[in-house]
Write a protein that holds these residues in place. Structure first.
Motif, PDB file in Angstrom:
ATOM      1  N   UNK A 107     -11.022  10.569  14.741  1.00 43.22           N
ATOM      2  CA  UNK A 107      -9.985  11.585  14.890  1.00 43.22           C
ATOM      3  C   UNK A 107      -8.669  10.987  14.411  1.00 43.22           C
ATOM      4  N   UNK A 108      -7.723  11.846  14.097  1.00 43.83           N
ATOM      5  CA  UNK A 108      -6.433  11.393  13.579  1.00 43.83           C
ATOM      6  C   UNK A 108      -6.387  11.625  12.084  1.00 43.83           C
ATOM      7  N   UNK A 109      -5.794  10.677  11.364  1.00 42.99           N
ATOM      8  CA  UNK A 109      -5.708  10.785   9.912  1.00 42.99           C
ATOM      9  C   UNK A 109      -7.067  10.830   9.249  1.00 42.99           C
ATOM     10  N   UNK A 110      -8.020  10.061   9.794  1.00 47.16           N
ATOM     11  CA  UNK A 110      -9.416  10.141   9.380  1.00 47.16           C
ATOM     12  C   UNK A 110     -10.109  11.093  10.345  1.00 47.16           C
ATOM     13  N   UNK A 132      -8.434  -2.570  12.961  1.00 51.17           N
ATOM     14  CA  UNK A 132      -9.115  -2.032  14.125  1.00 51.17           C
ATOM     15  C   UNK A 132      -8.592  -2.732  15.372  1.00 51.17           C
ATOM     16  N   UNK A 133      -8.313  -1.944  16.427  1.00 46.68           N
ATOM     17  CA  UNK A 133      -7.840  -2.496  17.697  1.00 46.68           C
ATOM     18  C   UNK A 133      -8.665  -1.898  18.824  1.00 46.68           C
ATOM     19  N   UNK A 134      -9.033  -2.746  19.793  1.00 50.07           N
ATOM     20  CA  UNK A 134      -9.721  -2.292  20.998  1.00 50.07           C
ATOM     21  C   UNK A 134      -8.844  -2.672  22.179  1.00 50.07           C
ATOM     22  N   UNK A 135      -8.450  -1.683  23.002  1.00 52.39           N
ATOM     23  CA  UNK A 135      -7.579  -1.975  24.145  1.00 52.39           C
ATOM     24  C   UNK A 135      -8.398  -2.445  25.349  1.00 52.39           C
ATOM     25  N   UNK A 136      -7.710  -2.744  26.441  1.00 55.44           N
ATOM     26  CA  UNK A 136      -8.364  -3.277  27.640  1.00 55.44           C
ATOM     27  C   UNK A 136      -9.381  -2.316  28.245  1.00 55.44           C
ATOM     28  N   UNK A 137      -9.216  -1.022  28.009  1.00 54.93           N
ATOM     29  CA  UNK A 137     -10.160  -0.022  28.521  1.00 54.93           C
ATOM     30  C   UNK A 137     -11.304   0.255  27.543  1.00 54.93           C
ATOM     31  N   UNK A 138     -11.310  -0.428  26.394  1.00 54.02           N
ATOM     32  CA  UNK A 138     -12.374  -0.252  25.420  1.00 54.02           C
ATOM     33  C   UNK A 138     -12.143   0.859  24.417  1.00 54.02           C
ATOM     34  N   UNK A 139     -10.940   1.462  24.396  1.00 53.26           N
ATOM     35  CA  UNK A 139     -10.638   2.502  23.412  1.00 53.26           C
ATOM     36  C   UNK A 139     -10.370   1.862  22.055  1.00 53.26           C
ATOM     37  N   UNK A 140     -10.903   2.477  21.016  1.00 54.45           N
ATOM     38  CA  UNK A 140     -10.778   1.974  19.651  1.00 54.45           C
ATOM     39  C   UNK A 140      -9.737   2.789  18.891  1.00 54.45           C
ATOM     40  N   UNK A 141      -8.790   2.109  18.269  1.00 52.54           N
ATOM     41  CA  UNK A 141      -7.830   2.760  17.387  1.00 52.54           C
ATOM     42  C   UNK A 141      -7.853   2.037  16.038  1.00 52.54           C
ATOM     43  N   UNK A 142      -7.301   2.699  15.026  1.00 53.11           N
ATOM     44  CA  UNK A 142      -7.299   2.127  13.680  1.00 53.11           C
ATOM     45  C   UNK A 142      -6.006   2.479  12.963  1.00 53.11           C
ATOM     46  N   UNK A 143      -5.700   1.666  11.963  1.00 56.48           N
ATOM     47  CA  UNK A 143      -4.672   1.968  10.982  1.00 56.48           C
ATOM     48  C   UNK A 143      -5.279   1.658   9.615  1.00 56.48           C
ATOM     49  N   UNK A 144      -5.247   2.633   8.722  1.00 57.48           N
ATOM     50  CA  UNK A 144      -5.730   2.476   7.366  1.00 57.48           C
ATOM     51  C   UNK A 144      -4.537   2.528   6.425  1.00 57.48           C
ATOM     52  N   UNK A 145      -4.299   1.450   5.696  1.00 51.97           N
ATOM     53  CA  UNK A 145      -3.272   1.434   4.648  1.00 51.97           C
ATOM     54  C   UNK A 145      -4.015   1.571   3.330  1.00 51.97           C
ATOM     55  N   UNK A 146      -3.626   2.572   2.541  1.00 50.51           N
ATOM     56  CA  UNK A 146      -4.443   2.862   1.354  1.00 50.51           C
ATOM     57  C   UNK A 146      -3.600   3.377   0.192  1.00 50.51           C
ATOM     58  N   UNK A 147      -4.241   3.316  -0.970  1.00 50.48           N
ATOM     59  CA  UNK A 147      -3.708   3.931  -2.190  1.00 50.48           C
ATOM     60  C   UNK A 147      -4.850   4.700  -2.823  1.00 50.48           C
ATOM     61  N   UNK A 148      -4.505   5.817  -3.429  1.00 53.23           N
ATOM     62  CA  UNK A 148      -5.473   6.593  -4.206  1.00 53.23           C
ATOM     63  C   UNK A 148      -5.088   6.446  -5.667  1.00 53.23           C
ATOM     64  N   UNK A 149      -6.041   5.999  -6.485  1.00 46.12           N
ATOM     65  CA  UNK A 149      -5.704   5.761  -7.882  1.00 46.12           C
ATOM     66  C   UNK A 149      -6.606   6.481  -8.821  1.00 46.12           C
ATOM     67  N   UNK A 203       0.840  -1.187   0.000  1.00 50.31           N
ATOM     68  CA  UNK A 203       0.000   0.000   0.000  1.00 50.31           C
ATOM     69  C   UNK A 203       0.879   1.242   0.000  1.00 50.31           C
ATOM     70  N   UNK A 204       0.367   2.331  -0.500  1.00 49.87           N
ATOM     71  CA  UNK A 204       1.145   3.529  -0.652  1.00 49.87           C
ATOM     72  C   UNK A 204       1.212   4.430   0.554  1.00 49.87           C
ATOM     73  N   UNK A 205       0.132   4.544   1.333  1.00 49.28           N
ATOM     74  CA  UNK A 205       0.100   5.465   2.464  1.00 49.28           C
ATOM     75  C   UNK A 205      -0.527   4.779   3.669  1.00 49.28           C
ATOM     76  N   UNK A 206      -0.225   5.332   4.827  1.00 50.73           N
ATOM     77  CA  UNK A 206      -0.760   4.789   6.077  1.00 50.73           C
ATOM     78  C   UNK A 206      -1.283   5.952   6.915  1.00 50.73           C
ATOM     79  N   UNK A 207      -2.457   5.757   7.495  1.00 53.36           N
ATOM     80  CA  UNK A 207      -3.073   6.758   8.347  1.00 53.36           C
ATOM     81  C   UNK A 207      -3.607   6.063   9.592  1.00 53.36           C
ATOM     82  N   UNK A 208      -3.500   6.743  10.738  1.00 56.67           N
ATOM     83  CA  UNK A 208      -3.970   6.108  11.974  1.00 56.67           C
ATOM     84  C   UNK A 208      -4.608   7.140  12.887  1.00 56.67           C
ATOM     85  N   UNK A 209      -5.293   6.647  13.895  1.00 49.24           N
ATOM     86  CA  UNK A 209      -5.959   7.504  14.860  1.00 49.24           C
ATOM     87  C   UNK A 209      -6.885   6.703  15.731  1.00 49.24           C
ATOM     88  N   UNK A 210      -7.951   7.342  16.192  1.00 55.32           N
ATOM     89  CA  UNK A 210      -8.901   6.701  17.097  1.00 55.32           C
ATOM     90  C   UNK A 210     -10.319   7.012  16.640  1.00 55.32           C
TER      91      UNK A 210
END
Length: 131
Positions: A37-40, A114-131, A1-8
Motif C-alpha cells: 500500500x502507499x506509492x506502490x 525496507x524498515x521493520x519497526x518494533x511491532x513488526x510493521x514493514x515500511x519502504x521507501x523506493x527511490x527511482x527513475x523511469x528512463x 534519483x528522480x522520484x521517491x515513493x513510500x508506504x507499507x
C-alpha cells in the motif's frame, strides 16, 4: 534519483520450500507473498535463499522479488534484488534490477529501503527513475 515513493507492506504468505540442516548452518529456500500500500499498490512474490547460523539466528540471505501493480499511478511490474551479507552490522542492499520493468514501468531503475519497526510493521521507501 528522480522520484521517491513510500508506504507499507504486509507479508501475506511465508512458505518454506526446502531446508538443509547441517552442523554450523541451516540453509533454507522460501516463497514469500507481500501486499503493498502507499506509492506502490499491488503484490509481490519473493524467492529467498537464507542461511541461519549454528545458533539458529539469521546470518545472510539473497532474494529476487517480482512486484506487479502500480507505482505512483503507473501500472506494470519490475524485479528487486536483495542481498544481506550477514548479521554483523553489514547493510542490507535492495535494488531494482535494470531491464526488468514492464508496462508503464519499463526502464525503471532505483533502490529500495525496507524498515521493520518494533511491532513488526514493514515500511519502504523506493527511490527511482523511469528512463
Amino acid at each position: 534519483m528522480g522520484a521517491r515513493s513510500s508506504g507499507a507492506f504486509e507479508v501475506t504468505a511465508f512458505e518454506p520450500e526446502e531446508t538443509d540442516e547441517e552442523p554450523g548452518a541451516t540453509l533454507g529456500r522460501v516463497r514469500i507473498t507481500k501486499e503493498f500500500t502507499g506509492g506502490l499498490t499491488g503484490r509481490s512474490t519473493v524467492r529467498m535463499l537464507s542461511v541461519l547460523d549454528g545458533g539458529g539466528g539469521p546470518a545472510a540471505y539473497v532474494a529476487v522479488e517480482r512486484f506487479t501493480g502500480e507505482l505512483d499511478g503507473r501500472k506494470g511490474s519490475f524485479v528487486l534484488q536483495h542481498a544481506a551479507p550477514g548479521s554483523s552490522g553489514e547493510r542490507l542492499a535492495i535494488r531494482v534490477v535494470s531491464g526488468t520493468g514492464a508496462g508503464d514501468l519499463a526502464g525503471i531503475t532505483g533502490t529500495f529501503e525496507l524498515t521493520v519497526d518494533d511491532e513488526g510493521r514493514h515500511t519502504y521507501t523506493l527511490e527511482y527513475e523511469l528512463g
